[in-house]
Design an enzyme around this catalytic site. Structure first.
Site, PDB file in Angstrom:
ATOM      1  CD  GLN A 179       9.458  -2.054  -3.860  1.00 13.69           C
ATOM      2  OE1 GLN A 179      10.632  -1.635  -4.638  1.00 13.69           O
ATOM      3  NE2 GLN A 179       8.372  -1.359  -4.082  1.00 13.69           N
ATOM      4  CB  ALA A 200       4.388  -6.802 -14.499  1.00 11.76           C
ATOM      5  CB  THR A 237     -10.671 -14.052 -19.495  1.00  6.35           C
ATOM      6  OG1 THR A 237     -11.931 -14.530 -19.616  1.00  6.35           O
ATOM      7  CG2 THR A 237      -9.972 -14.116 -20.960  1.00  6.35           C
ATOM      8  CB  CYS A 325      -0.356   3.469  -0.421  1.00  6.60           C
ATOM      9  SG  CYS A 325       0.829   2.229  -1.257  1.00  6.60           S
TER      10      CYS A 325
HETATM   11  C1  LIG Z   1       3.959  -2.153  -5.212  1.00  8.47           C
HETATM   12  C2  LIG Z   1       3.756  -3.033  -4.041  1.00  8.47           C
HETATM   13  C3  LIG Z   1       2.548  -3.954  -3.849  1.00  8.47           C
HETATM   14  C4  LIG Z   1       1.245  -3.838  -4.523  1.00  8.47           C
HETATM   15  O1  LIG Z   1       1.637  -4.297  -5.805  1.00  8.47           O
HETATM   16  P1  LIG Z   1       0.553  -3.637  -6.771  1.00  8.47           P
HETATM   17  O2  LIG Z   1       0.717  -4.527  -8.172  1.00  8.47           O
HETATM   18  O3  LIG Z   1       0.445  -2.176  -7.081  1.00  8.47           O
HETATM   19  O4  LIG Z   1      -0.883  -4.369  -6.342  1.00  8.47           O
HETATM   20  C5  LIG Z   1       2.945  -4.814  -2.675  1.00  8.47           C
HETATM   21  N1  LIG Z   1       3.866  -5.051  -2.030  1.00  8.47           N
HETATM   22  C6  LIG Z   1       4.908  -4.327  -2.014  1.00  8.47           C
HETATM   23  C7  LIG Z   1       5.975  -4.599  -1.191  1.00  8.47           C
HETATM   24  C8  LIG Z   1       5.023  -3.265  -3.053  1.00  8.47           C
HETATM   25  O5  LIG Z   1       6.204  -2.465  -3.060  1.00  8.47           O
END
Ligand SMILES: *Cc1c(COP(=O)(O)O)cnc(C)c1O
Length: 388
Positions: A179, A200, A237, A325
């Site tokens: 974040q 990203a 890859t 989630c």
């Molecule tokens: C979104 C998020 C993730 C997961 O990242 P993904 O690229 O969606 O797997 C992990 N940690 C935090 C704090 C997030 O906000």
């Protein structure tokens, strides 16, 4: 009314400049960066340029950046990799109660594998106490994993302090910076971290491209076995377009980080003040100042989060309850539970997260709309009967 997206913490729109940078690598520049011929070398050059951009953004060496498929993989890699590599040294992992599920569930998995996990509580504003981390460290501690900024309530942890004491005690230190990467100014040295996860798609880049920063000399076992890419640390890859997009996204974020953080912080605080002026029975979750520039998490009593989200969605406003989630389940957010929120308030929680394309008049629209939505839902609530 044009739709208003206020869920940047779940994912960000891909910046057009990022898409442009990526396009050739979906087309004519399709080489495999591991190949020795010109097609491969062209792709490899693009990957290495992205690696350098990202490393310089983090104050790291390019060789310390390993590309992954996202934040979840990076968290899994960091925690399982450090745990298995240090198994001979000890079995204790220290983490916090407000981590992302990618950290908490990985720790839960390792508990089944025989590791011991110490989960530190947080205070009412979501902060981990560095003294509690110091007290929890034993001679069997092999890893500390504490997130930089919380995805639900935006609280920014005292990572530099925790990192310093981890270093003094010789314990590997991981932070999930998904974040904060691209949103807060920091280097890996300022934070004293050995491992850092980022992705990203939370900074206007594509989905499916992440990274794990691995400080030189850090003991970590590979997590993906196969072709020995990324110096044997992460086989498969490389996702060339995704990595090119990630590099461009990091460059763009770095170029405007300070001004953008100031712009978002001012909008965030006007949003919060505006809601408190217009609504009774609400509270702000998380820390008032040590919070992400783009995060507003609030709870309203006598109203359900889901009801508010759906009503706002019909009016073209996108936000979330708790984390993306967990919002499809009716369970209370583990983060809101950890800060001690009562059932009544945690069920009426909403997260608005702002970003690059949020305009001042979007804030005005939400400030007008949300009190109407809450008022209408409360008028239907038996708990709210007789109160206005
Ligand atoms: C979104 C998020 C993730 C997961 O990242 P993904 O690229 O969606 O797997 C992990 N940690 C935090 C704090 C997030 O906000």
């Amino acid at each position: 009314m044009h739709p208003i997206y206020m869920d940047y913490a779940a994912t960000t729109p891909t910046d057009k400049r990022v898409i442009e940078a990526m396009l050739p690598y979906f087309g004519e520049m399709y080489g495999n960066p591991s190949s020795l011929h010109a097609f491969g070398q062209e792709a490899k050059a693009a990957v290495e340029e992205a690696r350098e951009k990202i490393a310089s953004h983090l104050g790291a060496e390019p060789a310390e950046i390993v590309f992954t498929s996202g934040g979840t993989e990076s968290d899994n890699f960091a925690i399982k990799g450090a745990a298995y590599a240090n198994r001979m040294k000890g079995d204790q992992i220290i983490t916090s109660a407000v981590e992302h599920p990618a950290v908490l569930e990985t720790c839960r998995f390792l508990e089944k594998e025989g590791f011991r996990v110490t989960t530190l509580p947080v205070d009412g504003e979501g902060l981990v106490d560095p003294d509690a981390v110091a007290d929890a460290i034993t001679d069997k501690t092999i890893l500390i994993s504490i997130m930089h900024a919380n995805n639900e309530i935006g609280t920014i942890q005292p990572i530099a302090e925790i990192g310093k004491l981890a270093r003094e005690r010789g314990v590997c230190f991981h932070t999930d910076a998904v974040q904060s990467f691209g949103q807060l100014p920091f280097t890996v040295d300022e934070l004293h971290v050995d491992l850092l996860s980022a992705t990203a798609h939370k900074l206007y880049g594509p989905k499916g491209a992440g990274l794990l920063y691995i400080r030189k000399g850090t003991r970590i076992s590979p997590f993906m076995h196969g072709g020995e890419q990324e110096n044997g640390r992460r086989s498969s890859t490389l996702n060339v377009p995704g990595i090119v997009g990630f590099g461009k996204a990091a460059e763009l974020a770095g170029a405007s980080l300070v001004e953008e953080a100031a712009r978002l912080t001012a909008m965030r605080d006007r949003f919060i003040r505006g809601l408190f002026d217009r609504l009774d029975g609400i509270r702000l979750n998380g820390h008032p100042t040590r919070r992400l520039p783009n995060n507003i998490n609030l709870s309203a009593e006598h109203v359900e989060g889901e009801g508010m989200i759906l009503s706002l969605d019909m009016l073209g406003i996108a936000c979330s309850t708790g984390s993306a989630c967990s919002s499809s389940s009716v369970e209370t957010s583990h983060v809101l539970t950890a800060i001690g929120l009562s059932h009544e308030y945690s069920h009426g929680s909403l997260r608005f997260s702002l970003g690059r394309y949020t305009k001042e008049n979007d804030i005005d629209t939400v400030l007008e709309t949300l009190p109407q939505v809450v008022g209408r839902l409360r008028s239907l609530s038996p708990h709210h009967a007789g109160r206005q």
